[in-house]
Design a protein around this motif. Structure first.
Motif, PDB file in Angstrom:
ATOM      1  N   ASN A   2       0.082 -17.405 -15.904  1.00  0.00           N
ATOM      2  CA  ASN A   2      -0.828 -16.970 -16.985  1.00  0.00           C
ATOM      3  C   ASN A   2      -0.085 -16.745 -18.309  1.00  0.00           C
ATOM      4  O   ASN A   2      -0.207 -15.698 -18.935  1.00  0.00           O
ATOM      5  N   LYS A  18      -2.441 -19.082  -3.660  1.00  0.00           N
ATOM      6  CA  LYS A  18      -1.823 -18.953  -4.991  1.00  0.00           C
ATOM      7  C   LYS A  18      -1.597 -17.489  -5.306  1.00  0.00           C
ATOM      8  O   LYS A  18      -2.396 -16.650  -4.908  1.00  0.00           O
ATOM      9  N   GLU A  65      -7.071 -24.093 -18.395  1.00  0.00           N
ATOM     10  CA  GLU A  65      -8.240 -23.254 -18.091  1.00  0.00           C
ATOM     11  C   GLU A  65      -8.794 -22.565 -19.333  1.00  0.00           C
ATOM     12  O   GLU A  65      -9.945 -22.144 -19.339  1.00  0.00           O
ATOM     13  N   ASP A  84       1.000 -18.953 -10.467  1.00  0.00           N
ATOM     14  CA  ASP A  84       0.319 -18.980 -11.766  1.00  0.00           C
ATOM     15  C   ASP A  84       0.906 -17.893 -12.650  1.00  0.00           C
ATOM     16  O   ASP A  84       0.813 -16.709 -12.333  1.00  0.00           O
ATOM     17  N   GLU A 134       1.429 -23.006 -12.613  1.00  0.00           N
ATOM     18  CA  GLU A 134       0.341 -22.991 -13.585  1.00  0.00           C
ATOM     19  C   GLU A 134       0.711 -22.142 -14.808  1.00  0.00           C
ATOM     20  O   GLU A 134       1.243 -21.039 -14.663  1.00  0.00           O
TER      21      GLU A 134
HETATM   22 MG   LIG Z   1      -4.804 -19.820 -13.841  1.00  0.00          MG
END
Ligand SMILES: [Mg+2]
Length: 420
Positions: free
Chosen positions: A244, A205, A294, A242, A268
């Protein structure tokens, strides 16, 4: 690359298919169906701890927070000489330890550890702790729970997984995540190649965007990195990206389409993690499975995310979300909705080890679990003389009693007790 599955097939077949197949671009749109909230609530509320496997009371006699150099451990002892230990994430405990000692520990002292769930409920009301919900509180609740589960497992001769089981798998694959956001696309690909060589995994990732925002640099890097990683690492590589919460909605969708075009397996946190409507809009526009959760600290909000199919892969962090049994509640709700649950792993404090006990019992988890590298704590897997080491990109899940490891007793004995 394979273009074998659409979103609907993915949801229907769950984790095993995720392991075997790239989730690639396909024509089908997401299903509009929602799952009954009342049914999810019942599933999420069902007991997780198998009290029927625990014949003997384990009255908690002492709970000690120990500081050993840069590491911190929470040790629980019962009235029969039983002991359980959880390691705390060093970067979190140093900020939140008064919450642990003042707001979490007192609920459990003098009580039977087998009453874990009713004690967890009582903990929420004590000192109006529910008002403190969020990472700083829940991570403390998680260390407490893991120490108690370790104690109950060691007392009963069963692994933690058996106590929250049934066990559905004995080993699990890993994916290694790059945290890099400043290097060139070429440097990131080199790093990912290094992870693959080091652990034997095919799954990696990397990061997109600039974390909660974008910059001209991050935009250029994203556009280069997405195709480059696929080209350089090959069609066999299982690639996750990802963001974020970096993007606004249009860019999130455009970036998702680029990921789909290159056969990425999951995407993600494309948009603001706490904006369910935007996340759902991204999900509806794309076929690539979305991951998120998360940052989430609420069971009820996970219920809503799952009912609305806001994401395809729910990602509670076992520690930040409050522990193994609470994360399993989310996974069970996700299973009822045909979704995957793959925890976010916080670095340090043996987070990966705790995830293995989760993966052992959750049928709808993904075959590749986040791994952030070896932990600094001195421990060995019970029955061996070595810590967890991946073989061919996979970890054997420790089978020994409790959490299935032994921390070096001499090291633990050096711990200085931390008090309020
Ligand atoms: Mg993450």
């Amino acid at each position: 690359m394979e273009m074998a599955m659409d979103r609907r097939q993915f949801l229907a077949t769950g984790g095993a298919a995720f392991a075997a197949t790239h989730i690639a671009q396909a024509g089908a749109s997401s299903q509009a169906a929602t799952v009954d909230r009342a049914a999810l609530r019942r599933i999420g509320a069902a007991p997780v701890l198998r009290r029927d496997l625990l014949a003997d009371a384990a009255i908690v006699q002492s709970v000690d927070l120990l500081r050993i150099g840069k590491q911190w451990a929470l040790r629980v002892r019962d009235d029969q000489g039983g002991e359980g230990v959880a390691l705390c994430n060093p970067s979190r405990i140093r900020s939140v330890w008064p919450i642990l000692l003042d707001r979490v520990v007192p609920t459990f002292v003098g009580k039977d550890a087998r009453d874990l769930h009713s004690l967890q409920d009582a903990m929420m009301l004590r000192q109006l702790n529910y008002k403190w919900a969020g990472l700083p509180f829940w991570v403390c609740a998680a260390w407490m729970e893991l120490a108690l589960l370790d104690l109950l497992g060691r007392r009963s001769g069963r692994s933690v997984a058996e106590l929250v089981g049934p066990v559905v798998r004995r080993d699990v694959g890993l994916y290694h995540a790059s945290g890099d956001r400043t290097s060139s696309a070429e440097a990131v690909v080199d790093e990912l190649r290094g992870f693959m060589a080091e652990t034997g995994t095919r799954a990696v990732k990397f990061r997109l965007g600039a974390r909660l925002s974008t910059t001209p640099f991050s935009d250029a890097r994203d556009a280069r990195l997405i195709p480059l990683a696929r080209k350089a690492l090959g069609d066999d590589a299982i690639l996750y990206a990802d963001a974020n919460s970096s993007y606004e909605l249009p860019q999130a969708i455009a970036t998702g389409r680029l990921l789909q075009a290159h056969g990425y397996a999951a995407y993600e946190e494309p948009v603001a993690f706490d904006d369910m409507d935007e996340m759902k809009a991204v999900a509806d526009a794309l076929t690539i499975p979305l991951g998120g959760g998360e940052q989430e600290s609420s069971l009820r909000r996970f219920e809503a995310m799952i009912a609305r199919r806001v994401v395809d892969i729910v990602q509670p962090d076992i520690l930040y979300f409050g522990g193994l049994t609470r994360a399993i509640r989310v996974a069970r709700m996700a299973q009822a909705a045909g979704l995957n649950a793959a925890p976010h792993i916080s670095g340090g404090g043996l987070g990966f080890l705790y995830m293995l006990q989760f993966a052992a019992v959750v049928p709808n988890t993904t075959d590749y679990q986040e791994y952030k590298g070896a932990d600094a704590a001195p421990y060995v897997v019970a029955g061996t003389d070595r810590p967890l080491t991946p073989v061919g990109g996979r970890f054997a899940i420790p089978q020994g009693p409790g959490l299935g490891i032994r921390l070096d007793p001499d090291w633990l004995a050096r711990g200085e007790k931390v008090t309020l």
